[in-house]
Design an enzyme around this catalytic site. Structure first.
Site, PDB file in Angstrom:
ATOM      1  N   CYS A 108       6.432   6.519   2.609  1.00 50.14           N
ATOM      2  CA  CYS A 108       6.710   5.333   3.417  1.00 50.14           C
ATOM      3  C   CYS A 108       5.360   4.984   4.039  1.00 50.14           C
ATOM      4  O   CYS A 108       4.619   5.874   4.465  1.00 50.14           O
ATOM      5  CB  CYS A 108       7.733   5.664   4.502  1.00 50.14           C
ATOM      6  SG  CYS A 108       8.244   4.211   5.424  1.00 50.14           S
TER       7      CYS A 108
ATOM      8  N   GLU B  95       6.285  -8.761   7.430  1.00 47.55           N
ATOM      9  CA  GLU B  95       6.052  -9.488   8.688  1.00 47.55           C
ATOM     10  C   GLU B  95       4.752 -10.278   8.614  1.00 47.55           C
ATOM     11  O   GLU B  95       3.722  -9.732   8.222  1.00 47.55           O
ATOM     12  CB  GLU B  95       5.995  -8.484   9.848  1.00 47.55           C
ATOM     13  CG  GLU B  95       5.758  -9.122  11.213  1.00 47.55           C
ATOM     14  CD  GLU B  95       5.832  -8.093  12.339  1.00 47.55           C
ATOM     15  OE1 GLU B  95       6.914  -7.503  12.544  1.00 47.55           O
ATOM     16  OE2 GLU B  95       4.811  -7.885  13.014  1.00 47.55           O
TER      17      GLU B  95
ATOM     18  N   HIS C 142       6.068  -2.947   5.224  1.00 48.96           N
ATOM     19  CA  HIS C 142       6.439  -1.578   5.591  1.00 48.96           C
ATOM     20  C   HIS C 142       7.617  -1.147   4.719  1.00 48.96           C
ATOM     21  O   HIS C 142       8.734  -1.634   4.885  1.00 48.96           O
ATOM     22  CB  HIS C 142       6.846  -1.512   7.076  1.00 48.96           C
ATOM     23  CG  HIS C 142       7.337  -0.152   7.492  1.00 48.96           C
ATOM     24  ND1 HIS C 142       8.366   0.025   8.387  1.00 48.96           N
ATOM     25  CD2 HIS C 142       6.946   1.088   7.131  1.00 48.96           C
ATOM     26  CE1 HIS C 142       8.574   1.321   8.559  1.00 48.96           C
ATOM     27  NE2 HIS C 142       7.738   1.984   7.822  1.00 48.96           N
TER      28      HIS C 142
ATOM     29  N   PRO D 274       2.066  -0.705  13.064  1.00 54.21           N
ATOM     30  CA  PRO D 274       3.013  -1.781  13.359  1.00 54.21           C
ATOM     31  C   PRO D 274       3.813  -1.474  14.617  1.00 54.21           C
ATOM     32  O   PRO D 274       4.169  -0.326  14.870  1.00 54.21           O
ATOM     33  CB  PRO D 274       3.923  -1.797  12.116  1.00 54.21           C
ATOM     34  CG  PRO D 274       3.793  -0.448  11.511  1.00 54.21           C
ATOM     35  CD  PRO D 274       2.439   0.072  11.872  1.00 54.21           C
TER      36      PRO D 274
ATOM     37  N   HIS E 107       1.503   6.231  13.906  1.00 53.61           N
ATOM     38  CA  HIS E 107       1.934   5.357  12.805  1.00 53.61           C
ATOM     39  C   HIS E 107       2.753   4.162  13.262  1.00 53.61           C
ATOM     40  O   HIS E 107       3.129   3.323  12.446  1.00 53.61           O
ATOM     41  CB  HIS E 107       2.737   6.144  11.782  1.00 53.61           C
ATOM     42  CG  HIS E 107       4.210   6.266  12.092  1.00 53.61           C
ATOM     43  ND1 HIS E 107       4.699   6.716  13.297  1.00 53.61           N
ATOM     44  CD2 HIS E 107       5.310   5.977  11.343  1.00 53.61           C
ATOM     45  CE1 HIS E 107       6.014   6.709  13.270  1.00 53.61           C
ATOM     46  NE2 HIS E 107       6.419   6.259  12.110  1.00 53.61           N
ATOM     47  N   GLY E 108       3.086   4.075  14.544  1.00 54.33           N
ATOM     48  CA  GLY E 108       3.909   2.951  14.997  1.00 54.33           C
ATOM     49  C   GLY E 108       4.201   3.076  16.474  1.00 54.33           C
ATOM     50  O   GLY E 108       3.507   3.793  17.200  1.00 54.33           O
TER      51      GLY E 108
ATOM     52  N   GLY F  38       7.308   4.039  17.781  1.00 53.07           N
ATOM     53  CA  GLY F  38       8.189   5.182  18.048  1.00 53.07           C
ATOM     54  C   GLY F  38       9.432   4.751  18.794  1.00 53.07           C
ATOM     55  O   GLY F  38       9.366   3.997  19.763  1.00 53.07           O
TER      56      GLY F  38
ATOM     57  N   LYS G 151      13.742  -8.713   7.208  1.00 52.25           N
ATOM     58  CA  LYS G 151      14.303  -7.353   7.188  1.00 52.25           C
ATOM     59  C   LYS G 151      15.524  -7.321   6.279  1.00 52.25           C
ATOM     60  O   LYS G 151      16.239  -8.304   6.153  1.00 52.25           O
ATOM     61  CB  LYS G 151      14.722  -6.932   8.603  1.00 52.25           C
ATOM     62  CG  LYS G 151      13.574  -6.858   9.583  1.00 52.25           C
ATOM     63  CD  LYS G 151      14.003  -6.345  10.916  1.00 52.25           C
ATOM     64  CE  LYS G 151      14.105  -4.849  10.958  1.00 52.25           C
ATOM     65  NZ  LYS G 151      12.810  -4.160  10.998  1.00 52.25           N
TER      66      LYS G 151
END
Lengths: 478, 147
Positions: free
Chosen positions: A96, A204, A232, A375, A401-402, A404, A477
């Site tokens: 991912c 996005e 993503h 992201p 990584h993001g 959370g 999405k």
């Protein structure tokens, strides 16, 4: 007992539990540590510290939250010589990751076309539960994808040299083979290439709101005020099946090798064993599939941009900035106590963040460090960072990584309504296309941490630096 | 703690059932039943409920499964993973089960139909914290699903 090292680093000493082989180092602020005490993140990190053959501390990033086996945001390096590889520590959605594309399209010039752009992206990029791609793969195609990664797409004209050069591992982890993958995984993989899936996966469109490092932004082709696009997603059912197969089959391997674990999801096998080598090969195959998946979605997004902007401007091209994995196991060489040691770095919800000079980076990024893509939630913003040299010594060359999650999916879907959220975001100028309104509610911005605080933490810790901040405009999405 | 969640909002605990548990990033279920075949059936029903999977009105279909594992927990994961696979690859869901467990192996006959509705997919069934525990009323366990 957690010890504070400084305002941005904490430690769970290995003496905390008799079964811990290494300490746990956490990059976090005090409020983040207090929040982590509310779920199982810290226990899960301590569990990871019991794995055989750890080469040093288990690292945890500030976007940490409870996962399964590993906490999300967990990084563990195990020695190839005597360590283990844990499929659950890499995750079911193998590779991912995030791909960032950039343009020279000025946001102000196309503000009136953003709704059309969101609709076009939704039309060109298949998403949602059970979505199938337009490419049906033969056995030979799948075998080549597993072995060659994105290079498979070049001979069909679906990947350019820049796309490949600006992808982690140039879009191919060596050793991937269909021979180590089950027939079931192949069946699932054949139908789903070029699809986004559901859950927290998205396409996005953002705009570059602020630039913090002009040289790095220039090298990446990030233009202030211009559109970018993030993808993503991961290895879809192919990777899910690979991980499911090996987590199940390795339940017997831990008995065979006499490995004691505090959680069965941490099931593992020695890297230097038939079982370990087979998993690493299958994982590489799934990771390569994911690189190709994001490549095909990038092309679909390019088609959507062309459908909306062709004839209205001179240049609507989306060029690749970078593509990184954040659920993966990588065989890397790290300096430990002054010596080069070959390790398997498990990154579960964490990205590689190599600093300037790393030979793994393409020429244009070797001076500035690796782009790190973070992201945020769909209503807030995202970050482009660059790896620092310090990351290799302090975080196994890794970063966050993001944003959370902080709110459970069950609570999010009962406290937030998807349609209401869509209207609220549209009022803010963010156009959302979602296949499932309950699914959209689960991914609401309020369900996530403040991505700015996460980024400030890794920056203050010195493992990355800021390059640019992005603001969302269109979200698709599943 | 899990037991408290089960009892909260329920006047009387039924002999078999499932309830969704809070989980930060994924989905989780508490499942209980008098015996292992019942637990497997309730876990299946709970997983379908999480996915909002509805059995359609199409022609009824049957499947026969033979599975084995290193223990009952392993069998539970294999069972649910099999149902996920059938949901994704054949768009089938099942609402009637005849399950026979011998040691850590099972034989099952499933009856169901094509999915009428599926909006949320589970990536995988995990072993995280998985332990089937005996109690006064039978067996119970919690299951975490990756989504």
């Amino acid at each position: 007992m957690i010890k504070k090292i400084n305002d941005y680093e904490w430690e769970i000493p290995k003496q905390d539990r008799p079964d811990m082989r290494q300490p746990v180092r956490l990059f976090a602020t005090e409020p983040m540590i207090n929040a982590a005490r509310q779920d199982k993140s810290l226990d899960q990190a301590a569990n990871v510290a019991t794995l055989p053959g750890l080469a040093g501390p288990v690292m945890v990033m500030p976007d940490m939250h409870q996962g399964y086996g590993f906490p999300i945001g967990g990084v563990a390096a195990t020695r190839v010589s005597d360590g283990v590889v844990s499929p659950g520590g890499i995750g079911y959605d193998i590779n991912c990751g995030v791909r960032l594309l950039a343009s020279s399209i000025e946001m102000e010039a196309v503000r009136g076309q953003l709704s059309d752009l969101a609709t076009a992206l939704d039309r060109f990029c298949p998403s949602g539960v059970g979505s199938k791609g337009s490419v049906h793969l033969s056995e030979r195609d799948l075998e080549e994808i597993c072995r060659k990664g994105v290079a498979w797409a070049t001979k069909r004209g679906w990947a350019g040299a820049d796309d490949i050069r600006r992808t982690e591992e140039e879009g191919c982890i060596n050793g991937g083979s269909l021979d180590t993958v089950s027939k079931r995984a192949g069946e699932r993989g054949r139908e789903q290439l070029g699809t986004l899936g559901a859950g927290n996966h998205f396409v996005e469109v953002d705009w570059v709101e602020e630039i913090f490092d002009d040289a790095a932004a220039q090298a990446m082709g990030l233009n202030l005020g211009c559109l970018t696009l993030q993808i993503h997603t991961g290895s879809r059912g192919f990777g899910h099946q690979v991980c499911t197969d090996y987590v199940q089959s390795l339940q017997r391997a831990v008995q065979k090798y006499g490995i004691q674990l505090p959680d069965r999801e941490l099931v593992c096998a020695p890297i230097d064993s038939d079982e370990g080598r087979a998993y690493l090969s299958a994982m590489a195959a799934a990771a390569n599939y994911a690189f190709v998946n994001r490549q095909l979605i990038a092309n679909e997004a390019r088609e959507a941009f062309e459908a909306v902007f062709a004839g209205k401007m001179k240049n609507w091209h989306l060029h690749q900035v970078y593509d990184i994995a954040h659920n993966v196991g990588k065989l890397e060489t790290h300096i430990i106590n002054g010596e080069k040691v070959r390790v398997c770095v498990h990154r579960k919800g964490a990205t590689r963040a190599f600093g300037p000079g790393s030979p793994e980076l393409p020429d244009e990024y070797r001076r500035i460090g690796q782009p790190v893509l973070v992201p945020g939630s769909m209503g807030t913003g995202s970050w482009v960072l660059a790896g620092n040299e310090a990351s290799l010594a302090r975080s196994w060359g890794s970063s966050c990584h993001g944003a959370g999650r902080v709110m459970s999916r069950a609570k999010a879907k009962t406290s937030l309504h998807g349609e209401e959220l869509r209207r609220e975001l549209q009022a803010q100028g963010i156009f959302v296309r979602a296949g499932s309104m309950p699914g959209l509610a689960e991914e609401a911005p309020g369900a996530y941490k403040d991505v700015d605080e996460v980024v400030e933490t890794v920056v203050a810790a010195g493992i990355v630096r800021k390059v640019a901040r992005l603001r969302p405009l269109c979200v698709v999405k599943g | 703690m899990d037991t408290c969640i089960i009892l909260k909002g329920m006047k009387e605990k039924k002999p078999r059932g499932f309830i969704e548990l809070p989980n930060t990033a994924d989905w989780a279920l508490q499942v209980w039943a008098p015996d292992l075949p019942g637990l497997l059936a309730e876990a299946a029903a709970g997983m379908y409920a999480l996915m909002q999977a509805q059995v359609g009105e199409g022609p009824r279909q049957t499947r026969t499964l033979s599975l084995s594992g290193v223990d009952a927990e392993d069998l539970l994961v294999s069972w649910l993973a099999e149902l996920l696979y059938l949901a994704e690859t054949e768009a089938l869901a099942f609402d009637a089960f005849s399950i026979r467990v011998t040691g850590s192996a099972l034989e099952a006959e499933l009856s169901g139909a094509p999915l009428a509705h599926l909006t949320r997919m589970i990536k995988a069934v995990t072993y995280h914290g998985l332990a089937i525990r005996p109690g006064e009323d039978g067996l119970s366990t919690s299951i975490v699903f990756d989504v």
